[in-house]
Design an enzyme around this catalytic site. Structure first.
Site, mmCIF file in Angstrom:
data_model
loop_
_atom_site.group_PDB
_atom_site.id
_atom_site.type_symbol
_atom_site.label_atom_id
_atom_site.label_comp_id
_atom_site.label_asym_id
_atom_site.label_seq_id
_atom_site.Cartn_x
_atom_site.Cartn_y
_atom_site.Cartn_z
ATOM 1 N N SER A 68 0.812 -1.215 0.000
ATOM 2 C CA SER A 68 0.000 0.000 0.000
ATOM 3 C C SER A 68 0.855 1.279 0.000
ATOM 4 O O SER A 68 0.558 2.242 -0.712
ATOM 5 C CB SER A 68 -0.909 -0.040 1.232
ATOM 6 O OG SER A 68 -1.565 1.169 1.406
ATOM 7 N N HIS A 85 -4.560 -3.843 9.526
ATOM 8 C CA HIS A 85 -5.303 -3.285 10.659
ATOM 9 C C HIS A 85 -4.442 -3.046 11.890
ATOM 10 O O HIS A 85 -4.959 -2.749 12.971
ATOM 11 C CB HIS A 85 -6.487 -4.201 11.011
ATOM 12 C CG HIS A 85 -7.623 -4.111 10.034
ATOM 13 N ND1 HIS A 85 -7.447 -3.777 8.716
ATOM 14 C CD2 HIS A 85 -8.951 -4.295 10.186
ATOM 15 C CE1 HIS A 85 -8.625 -3.771 8.107
ATOM 16 N NE2 HIS A 85 -9.559 -4.070 8.969
HETATM 17 N N1 SAH Z 1 -11.959 -5.495 1.649
HETATM 18 C C1 SAH Z 1 -11.850 -6.941 1.806
HETATM 19 C C2 SAH Z 1 -11.056 -7.370 3.013
HETATM 20 C C3 SAH Z 1 -9.654 -6.857 3.079
HETATM 21 S S1 SAH Z 1 -8.685 -7.771 4.254
HETATM 22 C C4 SAH Z 1 -13.241 -7.585 1.844
HETATM 23 O O1 SAH Z 1 -14.244 -6.919 1.693
HETATM 24 O O2 SAH Z 1 -13.358 -8.767 2.042
HETATM 25 C C5 SAH Z 1 -7.223 -6.810 4.302
HETATM 26 C C6 SAH Z 1 -6.342 -6.963 3.074
HETATM 27 O O3 SAH Z 1 -5.325 -5.965 3.193
HETATM 28 C C7 SAH Z 1 -5.609 -8.315 2.946
HETATM 29 O O4 SAH Z 1 -5.937 -8.920 1.713
HETATM 30 C C8 SAH Z 1 -4.117 -7.946 2.984
HETATM 31 O O5 SAH Z 1 -3.302 -8.668 2.071
HETATM 32 C C9 SAH Z 1 -4.127 -6.469 2.636
HETATM 33 N N2 SAH Z 1 -3.013 -5.725 3.202
HETATM 34 C C10 SAH Z 1 -2.659 -5.660 4.507
HETATM 35 N N3 SAH Z 1 -1.588 -4.868 4.668
HETATM 36 C C11 SAH Z 1 -1.252 -4.406 3.426
HETATM 37 C C12 SAH Z 1 -0.230 -3.551 2.934
HETATM 38 N N4 SAH Z 1 0.644 -2.999 3.760
HETATM 39 N N5 SAH Z 1 -0.176 -3.327 1.614
HETATM 40 C C13 SAH Z 1 -1.074 -3.884 0.764
HETATM 41 N N6 SAH Z 1 -2.065 -4.699 1.172
HETATM 42 C C14 SAH Z 1 -2.168 -4.964 2.490
HETATM 43 MG MG MG Z 2 -12.637 -4.984 6.921
#
Ligand code: SAH
Ligand code: MG
Length: 211
Positions: free
Chosen positions: A123, A143
């Protein structure tokens, strides 16, 4: 409302977006994109593309695109031994979690290929490279303390004036869930004076940028 066929795809996709919150996300994204024509939507945290179906449909309806960012190797809580681990998402060759193949299947089923641009990246790197304003930014990535702080710093400045910042898993009471999205995204956005809250459904909060 989301098309009934797309709703079926979303509900059949693995992920963490409850139906009522997905519907609220769709309505909020459509309203932002109607007000700010041609500006894109960004989603941070694609996973298998469940929330992506609602947001991609909003992008398609408003003739814009959704950039959805994920490294696809899962958050801490998605790894083996943690609460949200799903064995079926482990790559047989690498033995590591990989949600990209499932995302691609979801997009194919939803026929949203022209409206959704997956970005397979950390990200922080994506936020540094993508230099445009967005009508709607949905943050649902890592998170923990650090990832939420980095997402706040990297993505919220891209929300256009009048655009929306949507945050998932916002819990003001620690007994309901982890506090990082609340403490490091939701609170700082409101405390900055640049955003006001316009809706709350479940753990989804939608803020509007006023300056
Ligand atoms: N929006 C989704 C759930 C997301 S879960 C739904 O509706 O089901 C959180 C996601 O964030 C995971 O797939 C994880 O790989 C991604 N994630 C966590 N940290 C991240 C980072 N630093 N960079 C990119 N992606 C990340
Ligand atoms: Mg969520």
């Amino acid at each position: 409302m989301l098309d009934i066929k797309l709703k079926a795809v979303a509900m059949a996709t693995k992920g963490f977006m409850p139906e009522v919150e997905g519907d609220a996300l769709f309505v909020a994204a459509c309203s932002a994109c109607d007000e700010l024509p041609r500006l894109p939507i960004v989603e941070v945290g694609t996973y298998c593309g469940r929330s992506t179906v609602w947001l991609g449909a909003a992008a398609e309806r408003c003739k814009t695109v959704l950039f959805t960012v994920d490294h696809h190797s899962g958050s801490e809580e998605n790894q083996k031994g943690w609460e949200w681990f799903d064995e079926s998402l482990v790559d047989a060759n690498t033995q590591k979690l990989n949600t990209l193949p499932t995302l691609l299947k979801t997009l194919q089923q939803a026929k949203l290929g022209d409206a959704v641009v997956p970005i397979v990246a950390e990200s922080r790197i994506a936020s540094q490279q993508l230099n445009f304003e967005v009508a709607f930014c949905f943050i649902d990535g890592g998170h923990g303390e650090l990832p939420t702080q980095l997402d706040y710093a990297g993505w919220t400045p891209k929300v256009a004036i009048g655009g929306r910042l949507a945050i998932h898993d916002v819990f003001s009471d620690a007994r309901d869930g982890g506090q990082a999205p609340h403490d490091f995204i939701y609170r700082p956005a409101l405390d900055s004076g640049d955003f006001v809250e316009i809706s709350a459904v479940g753990s989804l909060r939608v803020l509007r940028r006023i300056k």
